[in-house]
Design a protein around this motif. Structure first.
Motif, PDB file in Angstrom:
ATOM      1  N   THR A   1       8.141 -11.963   8.556  1.00  0.00           N
ATOM      2  CA  THR A   1       7.401 -11.811   9.811  1.00  0.00           C
ATOM      3  C   THR A   1       5.956 -12.270   9.632  1.00  0.00           C
ATOM      4  O   THR A   1       5.374 -12.875  10.542  1.00  0.00           O
ATOM      5  CB  THR A   1       7.453 -10.345  10.289  1.00  0.00           C
ATOM      6  OG1 THR A   1       8.820  -9.952  10.391  1.00  0.00           O
ATOM      7  CG2 THR A   1       6.791 -10.181  11.649  1.00  0.00           C
TER       8      THR A   1
ATOM      9  N   VAL B   1       4.002 -15.141  11.776  1.00  0.00           N
ATOM     10  CA  VAL B   1       2.759 -14.912  12.512  1.00  0.00           C
ATOM     11  C   VAL B   1       1.644 -15.810  11.950  1.00  0.00           C
ATOM     12  O   VAL B   1       0.779 -16.275  12.703  1.00  0.00           O
ATOM     13  CB  VAL B   1       2.395 -13.410  12.549  1.00  0.00           C
ATOM     14  CG1 VAL B   1       1.795 -12.924  11.260  1.00  0.00           C
ATOM     15  CG2 VAL B   1       1.468 -13.095  13.701  1.00  0.00           C
TER      16      VAL B   1
ATOM     17  N   ASN C   1       1.637  -1.097  10.474  1.00  0.00           N
ATOM     18  CA  ASN C   1       2.519  -1.649   9.454  1.00  0.00           C
ATOM     19  C   ASN C   1       2.009  -3.032   9.071  1.00  0.00           C
ATOM     20  O   ASN C   1       1.128  -3.606   9.715  1.00  0.00           O
ATOM     21  CB  ASN C   1       3.999  -1.591   9.886  1.00  0.00           C
ATOM     22  CG  ASN C   1       4.420  -2.734  10.781  1.00  0.00           C
ATOM     23  OD1 ASN C   1       3.642  -3.623  11.120  1.00  0.00           O
ATOM     24  ND2 ASN C   1       5.676  -2.729  11.164  1.00  0.00           N
TER      25      ASN C   1
ATOM     26  N   ALA D   1       3.098  -6.151   9.063  1.00  0.00           N
ATOM     27  CA  ALA D   1       3.198  -7.342   9.914  1.00  0.00           C
ATOM     28  C   ALA D   1       2.256  -7.248  11.117  1.00  0.00           C
ATOM     29  O   ALA D   1       1.634  -8.237  11.501  1.00  0.00           O
ATOM     30  CB  ALA D   1       4.644  -7.533  10.374  1.00  0.00           C
ATOM     31  N   THR D   2       2.135  -6.060  11.709  1.00  0.00           N
ATOM     32  CA  THR D   2       1.238  -5.949  12.863  1.00  0.00           C
ATOM     33  C   THR D   2      -0.226  -6.040  12.417  1.00  0.00           C
ATOM     34  O   THR D   2      -1.041  -6.653  13.102  1.00  0.00           O
ATOM     35  CB  THR D   2       1.492  -4.655  13.669  1.00  0.00           C
ATOM     36  OG1 THR D   2       1.454  -3.527  12.800  1.00  0.00           O
ATOM     37  CG2 THR D   2       2.836  -4.704  14.381  1.00  0.00           C
TER      38      THR D   2
ATOM     39  N   ALA E   1      -0.899  -9.645  11.905  1.00  0.00           N
ATOM     40  CA  ALA E   1      -1.013 -10.333  13.191  1.00  0.00           C
ATOM     41  C   ALA E   1      -2.411 -10.157  13.773  1.00  0.00           C
ATOM     42  O   ALA E   1      -3.040 -11.119  14.229  1.00  0.00           O
ATOM     43  CB  ALA E   1       0.039  -9.794  14.175  1.00  0.00           C
TER      44      ALA E   1
ATOM     45  N   ARG F   1       3.674   2.749  17.593  1.00  0.00           N
ATOM     46  CA  ARG F   1       2.694   2.934  16.521  1.00  0.00           C
ATOM     47  C   ARG F   1       1.456   2.078  16.736  1.00  0.00           C
ATOM     48  O   ARG F   1       0.318   2.551  16.596  1.00  0.00           O
ATOM     49  CB  ARG F   1       3.355   2.561  15.183  1.00  0.00           C
ATOM     50  CG  ARG F   1       2.462   2.723  13.972  1.00  0.00           C
ATOM     51  CD  ARG F   1       3.266   2.402  12.714  1.00  0.00           C
ATOM     52  NE  ARG F   1       2.474   2.467  11.508  1.00  0.00           N
ATOM     53  CZ  ARG F   1       2.925   2.125  10.305  1.00  0.00           C
ATOM     54  NH1 ARG F   1       4.181   1.712  10.167  1.00  0.00           N
ATOM     55  NH2 ARG F   1       2.146   2.209   9.255  1.00  0.00           N
TER      56      ARG F   1
ATOM     57  N   LEU G   1       6.177 -15.399  18.775  1.00  0.00           N
ATOM     58  CA  LEU G   1       5.926 -14.258  17.903  1.00  0.00           C
ATOM     59  C   LEU G   1       7.033 -13.235  18.119  1.00  0.00           C
ATOM     60  O   LEU G   1       7.670 -13.239  19.184  1.00  0.00           O
ATOM     61  CB  LEU G   1       4.588 -13.611  18.270  1.00  0.00           C
ATOM     62  CG  LEU G   1       3.350 -14.400  17.881  1.00  0.00           C
ATOM     63  CD1 LEU G   1       2.118 -13.796  18.546  1.00  0.00           C
ATOM     64  CD2 LEU G   1       3.175 -14.371  16.372  1.00  0.00           C
TER      65      LEU G   1
ATOM     66  N   ALA H   1       0.892  -6.232  19.106  1.00  0.00           N
ATOM     67  CA  ALA H   1      -0.291  -5.898  18.304  1.00  0.00           C
ATOM     68  C   ALA H   1      -1.465  -6.780  18.708  1.00  0.00           C
ATOM     69  O   ALA H   1      -2.583  -6.290  18.913  1.00  0.00           O
ATOM     70  CB  ALA H   1       0.018  -6.065  16.811  1.00  0.00           C
TER      71      ALA H   1
END
Lengths: 273, 273
Positions: free
Chosen positions: A139, A143, A254, A256-257, A260, B142, B253, B260
């Motif tokens: 991921t 991104v 987390n 990946a976010t 991003a 989250r 994405l 996010a």
């Protein structure tokens, strides 16, 4: 189509492909599996990458252009029974297309080349250090590609980029962005700094927040393991340790976010400049 | 500790908890399962939410404060054998703590209340429309919490927020952010607009990009299904359909990373104002 339909999951060809689900065999053959029409399409766009293609009759009917593109590139295409495809594919609902691909990663010095006439200097690079979860890693590759990164570096302590989950999560981006693998974090940081890049480590314990750091110049982001953050020796390599601000009550983001948010903040700052 | 250690996976108490892995039983009992120390800790901070707590001896030794907090709140605590915990937990490596919790969602009008003296108007809301993947949904909860969102709305076409994967991916944020569930997208949009919020749909086919839209005012984001984007009838509810710019060659994405980027762009614009 090469030969008759493969129906025996114990045939040598099926077994040779199937074992690429294991890293040791991937490393020995320098080859990996890419599943699904999107990944197969992206792989076929890179000359010489696809070694062979497996397809079910149904998938061939749905994506004749991919089978034709493979044939036009002299890639052997094998019709596989549903049972054989289920054996090869690592997803619960295989999409009937699976390519055996040659490794696509490059040397660090090719992924992030020294600037010279005709070679543009890298402006945005993502480094995956100690990233163990292949879905998260893939991921982040996706991104990074979306944010316009020039390269993604997997350190030697990170997951194999050719892990099936990583390939799937990258949604084709593994075939877009130059990826280097197996470098130490120290060597990566040294090389990136030598290119004039600012090296930022993303970590929830960062001393500055994303809003306070100037992202307009060439920037490399180091992302770590979600559960533990980055170890001290890697934080020490960075010019700054940056945290994504938490405005609510979540403990953290987390991996990946967080990646991003960081990579898009860079992309935006570089374009606003 | 209430009674002796539970060692029989067929005991009525274990079966009653176990069936909460199924939505029909969750809806009937208006209860769900929260696994792991982080979720249990957050759940215990909300009075009256935890109905009972299961713990292994090992987990109790590691987190005595959680068992003590449960006991102090008159929550029955049951010691469970490893086998019973494995039966109850939905993860491969259960962390030895599992709470049966009452539903925590609220009415739409409580999640996003009409402004009145003493009630601050909502500034940032995330709407999950047609989100089917529970891991993605939980990750959006989250990241919404992290970005300081006032509420998360699950429309009636979205996954159950009490799905085990969603609860785990939310990493405790399901217990932080007001969540409403089961509303239609139309009713949600109408209500949000009535509070003076601008309703933006995030979609790769958006007519404006994230960089071109003014995010400084109260904003509600509608996020859709990763694979298909948002259906026409939902796009029509939005004031604008906004896409995250793709600077590289990625096609799109994934849902959680797009959310996010959008939610943090809002958080930042609202604070810069």
């Amino acid at each position: 189509m090469t030969g008759s339909e493969l129906t025996n999951i114990r045939s040598p060809r099926v077994k040779a492909a199937r074992r690429l689900t294991k890293r040791a065999f991937r490393d020995r053959d320098r080859a990996f599996l890419a599943e699904g029409p999107q990944a197969v399409r992206e792989a076929l766009e890179l000359p010489g990458v696809v070694v062979e293609l497996f397809t079910t009759g149904e998938a061939e009917a749905r994506h004749p252009e991919l089978v034709a593109a493979a044939a036009a590139a002299d890639v052997p295409v094998f019709r596989a029974s549903g049972e054989v495809m289920a054996e090869l594919a690592q997803t619960v609902t295989p999409q009937g297309l699976l390519a055996v691909c040659r490794f696509v990663h490059v040397e660090l010095s090719s992924a992030v080349p020294y600037p010279e006439p005709g070679v543009e200097a890298a402006r945005l690079v993502a480094v995956l250090a100690h990233v163990r979860d292949p879905g998260n890693a893939g991921t982040v590759v996706r991104v990074a590609d979306a944010a316009g990164a020039d390269a993604v570096l997997f350190t030697d302590a990170s997951v194999d980029p050719y892990n099936g989950k990583c390939v799937r999560a990258s949604a084709g981006s593994l075939f877009h962005v130059p990826v280097a693998t197996g470098v130490t974090a120290a060597r990566a940081a040294e090389h990136l700094k030598a290119q004039g890049m600012r090296v930022l480590a993303a970590d929830g314990a960062g001393t500055v927040t994303l809003d306070d750091v100037d992202l307009s110049g060439p920037t490399a982001w180091i992302f770590g393991n979600e559960a533990w953050g980055l170890p001290e020796d890697i934080l020490a390599l960075a010019d700054d340790v940056v945290r994504v601000p938490i405005y609510g009550r979540a403990e953290s983001l987390n991996l990946a976010t967080a990646a991003a948010v960081c990579l898009y903040a860079s992309a935006r700052a570089q374009r606003e400049k």
